[in-house]
Design a protein around this motif. Structure first.
Motif, PDB file in Angstrom:
ATOM      1  N   PRO A 244      25.557  51.065   1.554  1.00 26.20           N
ATOM      2  CA  PRO A 244      26.743  50.973   2.422  1.00 26.20           C
ATOM      3  C   PRO A 244      27.598  49.733   2.198  1.00 26.20           C
ATOM      4  N   THR A 245      26.970  48.614   1.842  1.00 28.60           N
ATOM      5  CA  THR A 245      27.746  47.373   1.720  1.00 28.60           C
ATOM      6  C   THR A 245      27.845  46.840   0.299  1.00 28.60           C
ATOM      7  N   TYR A 246      27.110  47.417  -0.645  1.00 32.34           N
ATOM      8  CA  TYR A 246      27.175  46.931  -2.029  1.00 32.34           C
ATOM      9  C   TYR A 246      26.807  48.052  -2.997  1.00 32.34           C
ATOM     10  N   ILE A 247      27.090  47.834  -4.275  1.00 35.04           N
ATOM     11  CA  ILE A 247      26.736  48.775  -5.335  1.00 35.04           C
ATOM     12  C   ILE A 247      25.975  48.018  -6.419  1.00 35.04           C
ATOM     13  N   ARG A 248      24.924  48.668  -6.950  1.00 30.68           N
ATOM     14  CA  ARG A 248      24.115  48.065  -8.007  1.00 30.68           C
ATOM     15  C   ARG A 248      24.022  49.055  -9.182  1.00 30.68           C
ATOM     16  N   VAL A 249      24.311  48.553 -10.390  1.00 30.15           N
ATOM     17  CA  VAL A 249      24.234  49.371 -11.602  1.00 30.15           C
ATOM     18  C   VAL A 249      23.328  48.653 -12.598  1.00 30.15           C
ATOM     19  N   LEU A 250      22.298  49.330 -13.073  1.00 22.75           N
ATOM     20  CA  LEU A 250      21.420  48.786 -14.106  1.00 22.75           C
ATOM     21  C   LEU A 250      21.888  49.316 -15.462  1.00 22.75           C
ATOM     22  N   VAL A 251      22.335  48.414 -16.337  1.00 21.02           N
ATOM     23  CA  VAL A 251      22.802  48.758 -17.673  1.00 21.02           C
ATOM     24  C   VAL A 251      21.732  48.302 -18.662  1.00 21.02           C
TER      25      VAL A 251
ATOM     26  N   GLN B 216      25.721  43.848  -9.881  1.00 17.14           N
ATOM     27  CA  GLN B 216      25.749  44.064  -8.430  1.00 17.14           C
ATOM     28  C   GLN B 216      27.026  43.479  -7.859  1.00 17.14           C
ATOM     29  N   LEU B 217      27.644  44.225  -6.949  1.00 20.34           N
ATOM     30  CA  LEU B 217      28.919  43.807  -6.383  1.00 20.34           C
ATOM     31  C   LEU B 217      28.943  44.144  -4.899  1.00 20.34           C
ATOM     32  N   VAL B 218      29.311  43.144  -4.089  1.00 20.59           N
ATOM     33  CA  VAL B 218      29.453  43.355  -2.650  1.00 20.59           C
ATOM     34  C   VAL B 218      30.796  44.040  -2.395  1.00 20.59           C
ATOM     35  N   LEU B 219      30.794  45.090  -1.572  1.00 25.84           N
ATOM     36  CA  LEU B 219      32.004  45.876  -1.321  1.00 25.84           C
ATOM     37  C   LEU B 219      32.791  45.279  -0.152  1.00 25.84           C
ATOM     38  N   PRO B 220      34.119  45.406  -0.190  1.00 27.43           N
ATOM     39  CA  PRO B 220      34.941  44.839   0.897  1.00 27.43           C
ATOM     40  C   PRO B 220      34.813  45.599   2.206  1.00 27.43           C
ATOM     41  N   GLU B 221      34.448  46.878   2.150  1.00 20.98           N
ATOM     42  CA  GLU B 221      34.275  47.689   3.348  1.00 20.98           C
ATOM     43  C   GLU B 221      33.025  48.527   3.224  1.00 20.98           C
ATOM     44  N   GLU B 222      32.549  49.011   4.331  1.00 16.96           N
ATOM     45  CA  GLU B 222      31.369  49.869   4.314  1.00 16.96           C
ATOM     46  C   GLU B 222      31.755  51.246   3.782  1.00 16.96           C
ATOM     47  N   VAL B 223      30.860  51.821   2.960  1.00 17.25           N
ATOM     48  CA  VAL B 223      31.142  53.110   2.319  1.00 17.25           C
ATOM     49  C   VAL B 223      30.036  54.101   2.661  1.00 17.25           C
ATOM     50  N   LYS B 224      30.268  55.361   2.261  1.00 13.12           N
ATOM     51  CA  LYS B 224      29.285  56.425   2.473  1.00 13.12           C
ATOM     52  C   LYS B 224      28.520  56.660   1.162  1.00 13.12           C
ATOM     53  N   PRO B 225      27.278  56.220   1.059  1.00 15.31           N
ATOM     54  CA  PRO B 225      26.526  56.409  -0.188  1.00 15.31           C
ATOM     55  C   PRO B 225      26.317  57.878  -0.544  1.00 15.31           C
ATOM     56  N   ASP B 226      26.082  58.721   0.468  1.00 14.15           N
ATOM     57  CA  ASP B 226      25.786  60.129   0.187  1.00 14.15           C
ATOM     58  C   ASP B 226      26.982  60.868  -0.385  1.00 14.15           C
ATOM     59  N   SER B 227      28.193  60.424  -0.061  1.00 14.73           N
ATOM     60  CA  SER B 227      29.392  61.106  -0.543  1.00 14.73           C
ATOM     61  C   SER B 227      29.962  60.471  -1.808  1.00 14.73           C
ATOM     62  N   SER B 228      29.337  59.437  -2.298  1.00 13.37           N
ATOM     63  CA  SER B 228      29.845  58.754  -3.484  1.00 13.37           C
ATOM     64  C   SER B 228      29.606  59.577  -4.742  1.00 13.37           C
TER      65      SER B 228
ATOM     66  N   LEU C   9      37.819  46.662  -9.230  1.00 11.85           N
ATOM     67  CA  LEU C   9      37.525  47.293  -7.946  1.00 11.85           C
ATOM     68  C   LEU C   9      38.847  47.619  -7.265  1.00 11.85           C
ATOM     69  N   LYS C  10      39.078  48.897  -7.028  1.00 13.87           N
ATOM     70  CA  LYS C  10      40.365  49.358  -6.494  1.00 13.87           C
ATOM     71  C   LYS C  10      40.163  49.961  -5.112  1.00 13.87           C
ATOM     72  N   ASP C  11      41.052  49.577  -4.191  1.00 13.72           N
ATOM     73  CA  ASP C  11      41.041  50.146  -2.839  1.00 13.72           C
ATOM     74  C   ASP C  11      42.060  51.283  -2.794  1.00 13.72           C
ATOM     75  N   ASP C  12      41.589  52.504  -2.863  1.00 15.63           N
ATOM     76  CA  ASP C  12      42.454  53.687  -2.867  1.00 15.63           C
ATOM     77  C   ASP C  12      42.702  54.113  -1.417  1.00 15.63           C
ATOM     78  N   GLU C  13      43.769  53.527  -0.805  1.00 14.54           N
ATOM     79  CA  GLU C  13      44.049  53.813   0.602  1.00 14.54           C
ATOM     80  C   GLU C  13      44.495  55.249   0.814  1.00 14.54           C
ATOM     81  N   GLU C  14      45.171  55.829  -0.180  1.00 15.02           N
ATOM     82  CA  GLU C  14      45.671  57.192  -0.025  1.00 15.02           C
ATOM     83  C   GLU C  14      44.527  58.185   0.171  1.00 15.02           C
ATOM     84  N   ASN C  15      43.445  57.985  -0.576  1.00 12.41           N
ATOM     85  CA  ASN C  15      42.279  58.871  -0.448  1.00 12.41           C
ATOM     86  C   ASN C  15      41.155  58.247   0.369  1.00 12.41           C
ATOM     87  N   ASN C  16      41.428  57.073   0.966  1.00 17.09           N
ATOM     88  CA  ASN C  16      40.468  56.404   1.836  1.00 17.09           C
ATOM     89  C   ASN C  16      39.122  56.185   1.131  1.00 17.09           C
TER      90      ASN C  16
END
Length: 464
Positions: free
Chosen positions: A334-341, A347-359, A304-311
């Motif tokens: 917004p607060t976590y990501i879930r992938v079914l393989v 499932q992983l809790v994210l360190p910051e809130e994200v925009k699901p629609d723009s992911s 899990l990488k925090d890309d500060e340059e591209n926010n």
């Protein structure tokens, strides 16, 4: 019973691009085939046919394969040689370890004039007195019998004693056929006994007739559930022990019975495994209090990488390189990501809130990893975002791709704080006054610009 199917033939014809009409060779060994059919209609051009180690009781539906040169039906349940007259090009026939006791049936091979090799080792007929002499005298076109070459002297001798040997073979055949009739009756009786016993077991497990025995029935069902969870019961172990320790003659019936017993046990085990898998409790992903948990059921490596340059936050999940993308299901919240393989949750809790629609989720073309880019919901104003109005109006995508435009953004140029010489006006003045090279002194030039209105050129006055 299992027979030859078109799907099976196509799967075994991968070397011919799954085309069966032009197939010249096919291997159908160890497919648990119990009936031989359709091949003479689907594969008319067959030259080599492997059918060893199946449960075929009879040679049939191969008589129209006129180009067939080699037929291997070893380790089957065949009891007589028949229906091969139409195989005009047959050169090699392998009947090893079958149940051929009717040795006179080899007379049907007289019409296969190109037959050079015949294998009958492991059949009951090979124990008959005069077996080899009878075969050598009956089939003059043979060159090898049971891998042993037939000498000319051996054939002459076999032909001399042929009437006597033939009579002996007939007598031994009759004795064998009587024995086989008894074996078939015994096999039928044993099969019926096993069927009746199984029926009684089912009735004993489910047949509780009296109303007073309902409690016993419930207790019995509960015990049965516990035994099913353990996978095996004491009765199963006892049945296995009796089945494998009971001596039985080696006959087509006993071989078929053994195969079906093993298949029945395998299916029962698969059903138990499937029921356990189906009843397996779902993995807890969110607690009753609403807390999202970190879960990695497929046990995959990730970063899990925090890309500060591209926010944004980037998840790199090391899914299997050759895994079909259709088996992946990505859900960004917004607060976590879930992938079914393949149905297994990561499932992983994210360190910051994200925009699901723009992911954005994509597969890496080099590693096959799943890469999910999730823009942060909180926008951070960086220094590079304070640019001139002209740059702000330009194409943002072009600026991100061009390295030079990135350098311009970092200069923080404010046109209100700086003044530059008007180069165009300087050039015009040079042309008007016709003097030497323009001196790039912004202050003097500015003064000259101001005195142009009331300027008179007096030649007597020396230049400044």
């Amino acid at each position: 019973f299992l027979s030859v199917t078109e799907d099976l033939v196509r799967r075994r014809a991968e070397h011919n691009n799954c085309e069966i009409f032009s197939l010249e060779e096919i291997s159908l060994h160890q497919q648990e085939i119990e009936k031989l059919e359709y091949l003479d209609k689907w594969c008319r051009d067959l030259k080599i046919l492997y059918l060893q180690n199946n449960l075929i009781p009879k040679i049939e539906n191969v008589g129209k394969l006129k180009k067939l040169e080699y037929l291997n039906v070893a380790l089957n349940n065949i009891e007589r040689i028949e229906n091969l007259e139409g195989c005009e090009e047959l050169k090699k026939l392998d009947l090893t370890a079958n149940f051929i006791g009717e040795l006179s049936s080899i007379e049907a091979l007289k019409y296969n004039i190109h037959l050079k090799e015949l294998f009958l080792v492991g059949n009951p007929c090979t124990e008959f007195e005069g077996y080899r002499q009878f075969v050598v005298a009956t089939l003059p076109q043979l060159k090898y019998l049971d891998s042993k070459e037939i000498e000319r002297s051996e054939r002459i001798q076999a032909l001399q004693n042929y009437p006597e040997v033939k009579q002996k073979i007939r007598e031994q055949e009759q004795a064998y056929l009587l024995k086989r009739a008894r074996e078939k009756e015994e096999a039928q009786r044993r099969m019926q006994e096993r069927k009746d016993k199984k029926q009684k077991q089912m009735e004993s497990r489910l047949g509780f007739d009296s109303p007073d025995s309902l409690q016993n029935k419930e207790n019995h069902e509960a015990e049965g559930d516990r035994e099913q969870e353990m996978g095996r019961t004491v009765e199963d172990d006892e049945e296995d022990r009796r089945f494998w320790e009971e001596p039985t003659p080696y006959t087509p019936e006993s071989r078929l019975e053994t195969h079906r017993y093993i298949e029945e046990k395998r299916r029962a085990k698969d059903n138990i495994r499937y029921s356990k898998k189906r009843e397996k409790p779902l993995q807890t992903l969110v607690t009753a209090e609403g807390k999202v948990l970190n879960v990695n059921v497929p046990k995959l490596q990730f970063s899990l990488k925090d890309d500060e340059e591209n926010n944004q936050i980037i998840l790199d999940l090391a899914v299997y390189r050759h895994l079909d993308t259709s088996l992946l299901d990505v859900d960004v919240q917004p607060t976590y990501i879930r992938v079914l393989v393949k149905g297994k949750p990561f499932q992983l809790v994210l360190p910051e809130e994200v925009k699901p629609d723009s992911s954005c989720a994509k597969r890496s073309q080099t590693t096959g990893h799943l890469v999910v880019s999730m823009p942060k919901a909180k926008e951070i104003i960086l220094a590079k975002q304070k640019v001139s109005a002209s740059i702000k109006d330009s194409d943002c995508n072009t600026l991100q791709k061009d390295a030079r435009s990135e350098q311009i953004e970092k200069l923080e140029v404010d046109p209100t704080k700086y003044s530059f010489p008007d180069v165009t006006k300087i050039i015009q003045e040079k042309e008007r006054i016709g003097q030497g090279p323009v001196m790039l002194q912004s202050e003097k030039i500015t003064e000259n610009k101001k005195s142009y209105v009331a300027f008179e050129n007096d030649e007597d006055v020396p230049p400044l």
